[in-house]
Design a protein around this motif. Structure first.
Motif, PDB file in Angstrom:
ATOM      1  N   THR A 139       0.846  -1.199   0.000  1.00 64.30           N
ATOM      2  CA  THR A 139       0.000   0.000   0.000  1.00 64.30           C
ATOM      3  C   THR A 139       0.881   1.250   0.000  1.00 64.30           C
ATOM      4  O   THR A 139       1.713   1.425   0.888  1.00 64.30           O
ATOM      5  CB  THR A 139      -0.894  -0.014   1.254  1.00 64.30           C
ATOM      6  N   GLY A 140       0.710   2.100  -1.026  1.00 63.99           N
ATOM      7  CA  GLY A 140       1.509   3.324  -1.110  1.00 63.99           C
ATOM      8  C   GLY A 140       2.984   3.041  -1.305  1.00 63.99           C
ATOM      9  O   GLY A 140       3.832   3.818  -0.863  1.00 63.99           O
ATOM     10  N   GLY A 141       3.304   1.966  -1.987  1.00 63.26           N
ATOM     11  CA  GLY A 141       4.713   1.596  -2.179  1.00 63.26           C
ATOM     12  C   GLY A 141       4.976   1.001  -3.553  1.00 63.26           C
ATOM     13  O   GLY A 141       4.168   1.171  -4.480  1.00 63.26           O
ATOM     14  N   TRP A 142       6.103   0.308  -3.689  1.00 61.26           N
ATOM     15  CA  TRP A 142       6.521  -0.238  -4.985  1.00 61.26           C
ATOM     16  C   TRP A 142       7.184  -1.600  -4.781  1.00 61.26           C
ATOM     17  O   TRP A 142       7.647  -1.926  -3.688  1.00 61.26           O
ATOM     18  CB  TRP A 142       7.505   0.711  -5.697  1.00 61.26           C
ATOM     19  N   THR A 143       7.200  -2.378  -5.852  1.00 58.37           N
ATOM     20  CA  THR A 143       7.889  -3.670  -5.880  1.00 58.37           C
ATOM     21  C   THR A 143       8.609  -3.797  -7.212  1.00 58.37           C
ATOM     22  O   THR A 143       8.042  -3.438  -8.249  1.00 58.37           O
ATOM     23  CB  THR A 143       6.870  -4.819  -5.699  1.00 58.37           C
ATOM     24  N   ALA A 144       9.852  -4.284  -7.166  1.00 55.02           N
ATOM     25  CA  ALA A 144      10.637  -4.495  -8.393  1.00 55.02           C
ATOM     26  C   ALA A 144      10.831  -5.990  -8.614  1.00 55.02           C
ATOM     27  O   ALA A 144      11.228  -6.712  -7.691  1.00 55.02           O
ATOM     28  CB  ALA A 144      11.988  -3.800  -8.278  1.00 55.02           C
ATOM     29  N   ILE A 145      10.534  -6.450  -9.831  1.00 60.65           N
ATOM     30  CA  ILE A 145      10.715  -7.871 -10.170  1.00 60.65           C
ATOM     31  C   ILE A 145      11.603  -7.991 -11.407  1.00 60.65           C
ATOM     32  O   ILE A 145      11.679  -7.055 -12.219  1.00 60.65           O
ATOM     33  CB  ILE A 145       9.363  -8.590 -10.402  1.00 60.65           C
ATOM     34  N   ARG A 146      12.274  -9.134 -11.529  1.00 63.19           N
ATOM     35  CA  ARG A 146      13.095  -9.413 -12.712  1.00 63.19           C
ATOM     36  C   ARG A 146      12.802 -10.813 -13.234  1.00 63.19           C
ATOM     37  O   ARG A 146      12.607 -11.737 -12.444  1.00 63.19           O
ATOM     38  CB  ARG A 146      14.588  -9.317 -12.371  1.00 63.19           C
ATOM     39  N   PHE A 147      12.812 -10.946 -14.559  1.00 65.36           N
ATOM     40  CA  PHE A 147      12.664 -12.273 -15.175  1.00 65.36           C
ATOM     41  C   PHE A 147      13.337 -12.273 -16.538  1.00 65.36           C
ATOM     42  O   PHE A 147      13.607 -11.212 -17.115  1.00 65.36           O
ATOM     43  CB  PHE A 147      11.186 -12.673 -15.286  1.00 65.36           C
ATOM     44  N   THR A 148      13.624 -13.470 -17.031  1.00 63.99           N
ATOM     45  CA  THR A 148      14.184 -13.638 -18.378  1.00 63.99           C
ATOM     46  C   THR A 148      13.061 -14.108 -19.296  1.00 63.99           C
ATOM     47  O   THR A 148      12.415 -15.124 -19.009  1.00 63.99           O
ATOM     48  CB  THR A 148      15.321 -14.685 -18.363  1.00 63.99           C
ATOM     49  N   ALA A 149      12.831 -13.397 -20.379  1.00 62.54           N
ATOM     50  CA  ALA A 149      11.687 -13.668 -21.270  1.00 62.54           C
ATOM     51  C   ALA A 149      12.008 -14.837 -22.215  1.00 62.54           C
ATOM     52  O   ALA A 149      12.185 -14.649 -23.410  1.00 62.54           O
ATOM     53  CB  ALA A 149      11.335 -12.408 -22.054  1.00 62.54           C
ATOM     54  N   ASN A 150      12.062 -16.049 -21.638  1.00 62.12           N
ATOM     55  CA  ASN A 150      12.460 -17.215 -22.437  1.00 62.12           C
ATOM     56  C   ASN A 150      11.285 -18.135 -22.765  1.00 62.12           C
ATOM     57  O   ASN A 150      11.476 -19.273 -23.163  1.00 62.12           O
ATOM     58  CB  ASN A 150      13.552 -18.012 -21.693  1.00 62.12           C
ATOM     59  N   ASN A 151      10.066 -17.643 -22.572  1.00 71.47           N
ATOM     60  CA  ASN A 151       8.873 -18.444 -22.874  1.00 71.47           C
ATOM     61  C   ASN A 151       8.010 -17.687 -23.879  1.00 71.47           C
ATOM     62  O   ASN A 151       7.290 -16.759 -23.517  1.00 71.47           O
ATOM     63  CB  ASN A 151       8.098 -18.714 -21.573  1.00 71.47           C
ATOM     64  N   PRO A 152       8.097 -18.056 -25.182  1.00 71.30           N
ATOM     65  CA  PRO A 152       7.377 -17.291 -26.211  1.00 71.30           C
ATOM     66  C   PRO A 152       5.864 -17.454 -26.084  1.00 71.30           C
ATOM     67  O   PRO A 152       5.375 -18.507 -25.687  1.00 71.30           O
ATOM     68  CB  PRO A 152       7.887 -17.896 -27.520  1.00 71.30           C
TER      69      PRO A 152
END
Length: 565
Positions: A509-522
């Motif tokens: 709530t009233g904040g942020w989240t950072a995520i990372r992934f490798t786009a290896n699934n077409p």
């Protein structure tokens, strides 16, 4: 090949003798094909002194559990006998190159019409643990949902003490009235529908509710034994705290990824998430309540009544009154943040955390709840939810078909990487409307590129916590914070060593989240808030991940029985 058939939730067939024989001669077991029949049927069910027809799978609420082993192939034949269109999503299964089995209606398929069937065929590769399945159309997942239990490959132990026994706990919501009618009426008025009348554990609210004595789920434990609880939040709109009176829980897995074990008195679990915990039956033999209650730290009304189930030691009579656990208060932000901060990937040699270090594509999406004009609505307005100020419009045909067959005019690939104009996202509420635009706009991602996505809550109408689910992928939650994301300072605090790996993450709530992934699934992969209310208001988008150049880097052809539009 060992065949298994399931009818009304039970496995039967010749596999038992085969397994005994195979065990006797100690040969490696090839991957099996597990077959399930899912009949979508309407059944009358009574809870809280109210009886009503609900949509079920095989007449069960919650529905049958799918049991598979890592490496298995699964065939689920879904036949729709209900009056609603149906589609089923296998939540958290990556469906590599095989979006046709993913299930969100109008994203990867058109729904299964009344009287028709579709067989979801998919492989379970490189995943083990607890996931779940649910309807992915309208609000039908209120009653159409069940657990997926993926056992590790034969001979591979859990990376934690072997439990003596295990139980599935599906946390849900119950409405006394017809959910679909409720939503239809609310949308016509441009207002949110009524909140649920109770939370449930395995479809049962527990004895703190009227007419619920017999609607109480109970597990029996034996002194000195260890139990694995597979906990799933299948609720439509509430994050939940869960605790067991007198017993600590050791968290060992979230979203079917092993974690560094830690002990806690309560867990926090958002809609779409799963959490596996170990408990020891080491307390004085008695009856203890397991309880779930909503977490909401924004100024919004919620169903804050407590659902309960009972943990009962063997030999203790039912007349003993259970003890209630200490649950965090519904608005206990500190408990929520400190719990999430303890979650870390196991990151062992056998189960490494392959966090992308270099980022090819930086995305920044603002989450907004605003108001759009609606001449036919009660107040002349309706709530619109948006990402980067775009409220997503569902197409009339599956986006994956449109992409695969190159059909024009269904969607565009100009979803912006950043909001149209920066502002103080979490400052005083903005009464000015940002003039949310509507459209079916997707973001195109190059195959095998690495993506960092920062999801930023905003205070348009109000700040609120949002659990986001990305289809087709797990991602690493590398950072989170309260207030506005600072691109200069915040990345320095990221955890790139052992961040939790998930498929659904809460944006505070009233904040942020950072995520990372490798786009290896077409394919075409849906990303949306897992609060059904917000998804319906447009808080969703989709990624088109392009094909790679290799022979196994492109989308598989569609199955012959894919439902037509």
């Amino acid at each position: 090949m060992v065949k298994m058939v399931q009818h009304h939730g039970f496995l039967w067939g010749t596999h038992f003798l085969l397994i005994c024989f195979i065990g006797f001669i100690s040969l490696p077991v090839d991957a099996a094909t597990k077959k399930y029949e899912f009949n979508i049927q309407v059944k009358n069910v009574s809870r809280l002194c109210h009886a009503k027809p609900i949509v079920t799978v095989n007449g069960m609420y919650p529905g049958p559990t799918i049991y598979v082993r890592e490496g298995d192939q699964v065939l689920v034949n879904v036949t729709n006998y209900a009056q609603y269109n149906m589609s089923i999503h296998w939540h958290g299964l990556k469906q590599f190159r095989n979006g046709w089995a993913d299930g969100p209606a109008y994203i990867t398929q058109c729904p299964i019409k009344t009287g028709h069937s579709y067989t979801y065929a998919f492989n379970v590769t490189g995943q083990r643990g607890t996931l779940w399945w649910h309807a992915h159309i309208l609000w039908l997942r209120a009653t159409v949902h069940g657990a997926i239990v993926i056992m590790p490959k034969q001979g591979t132990p859990f990376p934690f003490p072997q439990p003596n026994f295990e139980f599935n706990l599906l946390l849900g919501e119950w409405w006394n009235t017809d959910v679909e009618g409720l939503v239809k009426e609310a949308n016509k008025l441009g207002l949110p529908p009524n909140m649920s009348d109770a939370h449930t554990i395995n479809g049962k609210p527990g004895p703190l509710f009227p007419c619920s004595e017999k609607y109480t789920y109970t597990i029996e434990v034996e002194q000195g034994k260890t139990y694995l609880l597979r906990i799933i939040n299948a609720a439509l709109n509430d994050e939940l705290f869960f605790a067991i009176a007198g017993h600590n829980m050791t968290v060992v897995e979230v979203d079917a990824v092993y974690t560094k074990p830690f002990t806690t008195q309560a867990i926090l679990i958002a809609p779409g998430q799963t959490t596996n915990v170990l408990i020891q039956a080491n307390q004085a033999p008695s009856r203890y309540f397991m309880a779930a209650r909503a977490f909401m730290d924004a100024p919004l009304s919620i169903d804050n009544k407590t659902a309960t189930a009972i943990l009962q030691y063997k030999g203790i009579p039912n007349t003993v009154l259970p003890i209630l656990p200490h649950l965090p208060k519904p608005n206990d932000t500190a408990s929520a943040l400190s719990y999430n901060a303890k979650l870390k990937s196991l990151n062992s040699p056998q189960f490494p955390a392959n966090v992308p270090r270099k980022v090819d594509r930086h995305l920044f999406y603002t989450i907004g709840l605003g108001i759009n004009p609606c001449p036919t609505c009660q107040n002349g307005t309706q709530v619109a939810a948006s990402l980067n100020n775009i409220s997503f419009v569902m197409p009339k045909i599956g986006l994956l078909q449109a992409h695969y067959f190159n059909l024009k005019g269904v969607f565009t690939t100009d979803f912006p990487d950043n909001p149209p104009r920066p502002f103080n996202y979490t400052g005083a509420p903005l009464t000015a409307n940002l003039k949310t635009s509507v459209g079916t706009r997707l973001s195109k991602i190059a195959f095998n590129s690495t993506v960092e996505l920062v999801l930023q809550d905003t205070n348009l109408l109000t700040v609120e916590s949002h659990p986001f689910h990305l289809h087709g992928y797990n991602f690493f939650v590398v950072g989170t914070g309260i207030g506005n994301f600072d691109a200069k300072k915040d990345p320095a605090k990221y955890n790139l060593v052992d961040p939790p790996e998930r498929n659904t993450v809460g944006v505070p709530t009233g904040g942020w989240t950072a995520i990372r992934f490798t786009a290896n699934n077409p394919g075409v992969w849906f990303m949306h808030c897992h609060l059904e209310l917000h998804t319906g208001w447009g808080l969703k988008m989709a990624f088109v991940v392009e094909d790679g150049k290799g022979p196994d880097q492109s989308i598989l052809p569609p199955p012959k029985d894919l439902p037509p539009c």
